[in-house]
Design an enzyme around this catalytic site. Sequence first.
Site, PDB file in Angstrom:
ATOM      1  CE  LYS A  61      41.916 -26.949   6.625  1.00 50.45           C
ATOM      2  NZ  LYS A  61      43.059 -26.727   5.819  1.00 50.45           N
ATOM      3  CB  SER A  83      40.538 -27.774   1.964  1.00 49.68           C
ATOM      4  OG  SER A  83      41.632 -27.461   2.768  1.00 49.68           O
ATOM      5  CG  ASP A  93      42.309 -30.363   4.490  1.00 48.69           C
ATOM      6  OD1 ASP A  93      42.011 -30.155   3.298  1.00 48.69           O
ATOM      7  OD2 ASP A  93      43.070 -29.618   5.131  1.00 48.69           O
ATOM      8  CG  HIS A 106      40.380 -19.862   7.724  1.00 47.77           C
ATOM      9  ND1 HIS A 106      41.394 -20.632   8.261  1.00 47.77           N
ATOM     10  CD2 HIS A 106      40.521 -19.959   6.379  1.00 47.77           C
ATOM     11  CE1 HIS A 106      42.103 -21.164   7.293  1.00 47.77           C
ATOM     12  NE2 HIS A 106      41.592 -20.764   6.132  1.00 47.77           N
ATOM     13  NE  ARG A 131      43.423 -29.221  -3.090  1.00 48.19           N
ATOM     14  CZ  ARG A 131      43.049 -28.268  -2.218  1.00 48.19           C
ATOM     15  NH1 ARG A 131      42.794 -28.571  -0.969  1.00 48.19           N
ATOM     16  NH2 ARG A 131      42.923 -27.020  -2.602  1.00 48.19           N
TER      17      ARG A 131
HETATM   18  N1  URA Z   1      43.839 -23.276   2.826  1.00 50.73           N
HETATM   19  C1  URA Z   1      43.351 -24.481   3.166  1.00 50.73           C
HETATM   20  O1  URA Z   1      43.209 -24.803   4.341  1.00 50.73           O
HETATM   21  N2  URA Z   1      42.995 -25.320   2.182  1.00 50.73           N
HETATM   22  C2  URA Z   1      43.100 -25.008   0.884  1.00 50.73           C
HETATM   23  O2  URA Z   1      42.757 -25.810   0.054  1.00 50.73           O
HETATM   24  C3  URA Z   1      43.629 -23.753   0.539  1.00 50.73           C
HETATM   25  C4  URA Z   1      43.984 -22.893   1.547  1.00 50.73           C
END
Ligand code: URA
Length: 433
Positions: free
Chosen positions: A187, A183, A161, A82, A168
């Site tokens: 995921k 966050s 999220d 990621h 946010r």
């Molecule tokens: N990417 C994400 O998935 N979440 C965040 O809070 C910031 C970047």
Amino acid sequence: MRMVDIIIKKREGKELTRDEIHFFVKGYTEGSIPDYQASAFTMAVLFKGMNKKEIGILTDEMLHSGETIDLSSIAGVKVDKHSTGGVGDKTSLVLGPLVAACGVKLAKMSGRGLGHTGGTLDKIESIPGTSIAIERDRFIKQVNDIGIAIIGQTGELVPADKKLYALRDVTGTVESIPLIASSIMSKKLASGSDTILLDVKFGSGAFMKTLDNARVLARTMVDIGDELHRDTRAILTDMNEPLGLAIGNNLEVKEAIATLNGQGPADLVELCTKAGATMLLQAKRVSTFEEGVKLITEKIESKEGLDKLAAMVEAQGGNKEYIYHPELFPVSKNIVEVRSSRDGFVSEINALEIGEAAMKLGAGRATKEDVIDPTAGIILAKKVGDKVAKGDLLCTVYTNVEKFEDILKEIEESFKLSEKEVTTHSIIYEIVQ
Ligand code: URA
């Protein structure tokens, strides 16, 4: 329990219990806690932070707010990677096929681009016919058959999220390490892979502006992964200029293809080789980093990585001829050169500014509803450290928009020049594990 008491407790910098964090995540996901209280809560977290235990609980609660994916029917170790988001970041399209060519499975769910950052799904969709909407059974079969699939999210993963991130984004609470870490990790953990490699970017085009903050974010996420028994490592990489030379969807796919053909730009090749070696180590496919670098390099030279990308495109409904003949990709009708009006050495190519300019050329979305032009973007002719004379080519712009004079000016201004020679650094600053 009342949400207002939890907000006040965090506002005063006190540690929250699992029950309190659970109350917030569940209530906000279900809709019983309104946006205004969730905004106040995230702002309190932004200012007062969370300790390691609270961040672990928040991640775990978010992870269990929806479905999780079971990849156990895929044989072998499943790896995932990621990136925290950047400009020109086509790493997954190179790295994924390379690790798959080494016999390691990549079952990856990626995202779309928004604002100045690009998204892997948009890049994949710029390969004619290629779909990212693959249902769960076909996804698992594809990974079992060819070792790689990169698709959009299936099912309702981490609904907490989805709501929180959107909130946010409009309440100035994105840049909080506990919130970013929970966050991203919720995921990644929900998508079921055994190992996770995080590419944490820092610099002008990244959430984390400094190496120090990127290091704290990386450490926080690696600790969360370790706690939940997933081998998690992070690389800290520079985003004070775009990655590679291409920015924009099919331009980046063409650069990924060139890299898999052994003709990639130095920073992208280095990133993919070292990140690939780390993923092979995580999967226990190799026993040393050097062995990993050697194996990845061999898969570039033998074109087995390229063949894996072609196999993935074909399995996802696309035409693999584009991978072997990238000259088939459509091209924008306007192709314009941007030249320097000054002498100097390139000290920065502000990734935020050039990423926003690429978006205005058609390569990205200002809002989720915008439609992307797959041919639009920028090819850099200079990188940080290069000497520039007045009149030299800085980059070439591809666009179908009619009026782009102002955008060209913004692009030129994103190149920061210094009178003195600029020293450069390898793209990877550190590996955190
Ligand atoms: N990417 C994400 O998935 N979440 C965040 O809070 C910031 C970047």
